[in-house]
Design a protein around this motif. Structure first.
Motif, mmCIF file in Angstrom:
data_model
loop_
_atom_site.group_PDB
_atom_site.id
_atom_site.type_symbol
_atom_site.label_atom_id
_atom_site.label_comp_id
_atom_site.label_asym_id
_atom_site.label_seq_id
_atom_site.Cartn_x
_atom_site.Cartn_y
_atom_site.Cartn_z
ATOM 1 N N UNK A 107 4.277 1.034 -1.072
ATOM 2 C CA UNK A 107 4.024 1.266 -2.714
ATOM 3 C C UNK A 107 3.699 1.954 -3.380
ATOM 4 N N UNK A 108 2.091 1.792 -3.726
ATOM 5 C CA UNK A 108 0.728 1.833 -4.497
ATOM 6 C C UNK A 108 0.915 3.850 -4.354
ATOM 7 N N UNK A 109 1.000 4.382 -2.828
ATOM 8 C CA UNK A 109 0.452 5.518 -2.610
ATOM 9 C C UNK A 109 1.968 6.366 -2.871
ATOM 10 N N UNK A 110 2.933 5.877 -3.082
ATOM 11 C CA UNK A 110 4.405 6.607 -3.141
ATOM 12 C C UNK A 110 4.425 7.705 -4.376
ATOM 13 N N UNK A 111 3.569 6.907 -5.095
ATOM 14 C CA UNK A 111 4.242 7.727 -6.683
ATOM 15 C C UNK A 111 5.635 7.261 -7.127
ATOM 16 N N UNK A 166 0.792 -1.030 0.251
ATOM 17 C CA UNK A 166 -0.046 -0.151 -0.020
ATOM 18 C C UNK A 166 0.872 1.642 0.190
#
Lengths: 240, 240
Positions: free
Chosen positions: A130-134, A128
């Motif tokens: 990683x997904x949200x980091x951009x 999650x």
């Protein structure tokens, strides 16, 4: 013995934030409460969670074996259960079992026996974050905890920044929560101000915050950051 | 402009196997059908999926912007939507957006604006493969596609085996499905027979199979392996 006569091992995710049942698919909850044989990181957490899903569950019909730092995995017991054809579950203390917890040795045992293994869908703070980091999800690396002491700590930080730049590889790591503020200082001190840092705090909680800025920007806000003792995933990514 | 006046970006996972709605939490499905502004990898897939969740949905009320190899991300449009305070979704062609797909540039744009980003829980073939492999989840690396041609391909394979041994780091990678059998041959030819290979095929499908064996064992079964054109995640882990 063929695969078909053996039981099956299910990897059962649980919420990261206790009670947040919204993060678990219905089919996974149903499988969770149907199993009678479990390896769990913490028996109390496991019982409480199963009761949250189904208040009427008869917990006494379920056999639990604990796996954690004090209790090594009872692999002969898993072998016995699988030989008897049982469906067996593994549950960690939070999130998905087999990632950064002691469950993987049990999965390895099931694989060596040729038993079927079914990982089920649930929340992973690493994924999650990683997904949200951009940051790039085309290449990434999770390295677990940073070393605590220097020079190993500084070396590991610089190494991650180098890998990120050279290989276009997002670097993901964790820290013991009471050292979170020290970690941010260490990153600011040892990396380029252009390097981006993502802090993913309290993932899946109501007050979750996933924030990506350059280290120069984090430095400017250093007095406003309050994540001490907060569970966080850290990610760095170096742009030229 | 403060974060509060901006809209919010939701990362919306969809099933890996079309129609397998069991792998998505109810709360994620509900959020999916509530959004009116979407960036999607494929508009047809996105429309079909939303209709699977809710037959009565009025798709014409939803604005889609496509992001894929032909259509670069329309970041000014995302900025515009977020400035207007809209809740915006990103959906990839399968699984979790922002991991090994073009969505991360949009997340990066939202992060630069200071907008809130919320990744939602769903299936990730990479994570599920790691859980089911029995390999270490304490340290792992996802490297995307292997190079196609030698000497780069052989070098990348040997490099992964070395990293696994030296750093105790599970190596995860993918291959274009019609080259799956060639890949297994290449691994057998270039790695130690003791190195373990996990093949995670058709993850979350009814015929999913996650199998870990040493390369010596895979070699002995080479004529019985049939994963050509099957979507797979590969993992290697070197034991001494």
């Amino acid at each position: 013995m063929t695969t078909n006569s053996l039981g099956k091992l299910f990897l059962i995710p649980i919420p990261i934030v206790e009670g947040n049942l919204d993060t678990i698919p219905v089919a996974v909850k149903e499988k969770s409460i149907s199993l009678k044989y479990y390896f769990v990181e913490n028996v109390r957490t496991a019982r409480r969670y199963l009761k949250q899903i189904d208040k009427s569950i008869n917990i006494d019909l379920i056999t639990f074996s604990e796996v954690n730092q004090r209790n090594p995995a009872d692999t002969p017991l898993l072998q016995e259960w699988l030989k008897q054809g049982f469906e067996v579950g593994i549950m960690s203390e939070s999130g998905c079992p087999g990632v950064a917890d002691p469950g993987s040795v049990l999965v390895a045992t099931a694989q060596e026996m040729g038993a079927l293994v079914e990982p089920m869908v649930g929340p992973s703070s690493i994924l999650l974050a990683l997904m949200g980091s951009g940051f790039s999800g085309q290449n990434f690396r999770f390295g677990g905890y940073l070393p605590i002491k220097n020079p190993d700590r500084t070396k590991a930080i610089k190494q991650m920044e180098d890998w990120s730049l050279q290989r276009n590889e997002t670097q993901i790591f964790i820290e013991t929560p009471y050292r979170n503020h020290q970690l941010i200082q260490d990153l600011i001190q040892n990396c380029s101000g252009k390097t981006k840092l993502c802090i993913a705090a309290n993932i899946t909680a109501d007050n979750a915050l996933i924030k990506t800025m350059t280290l120069t920007e984090w430095k400017a806000q250093i007095n406003h950051i309050d994540i001490q003792k907060t569970p966080c995933i850290f990610l760095i990514y170096r742009t030229i």
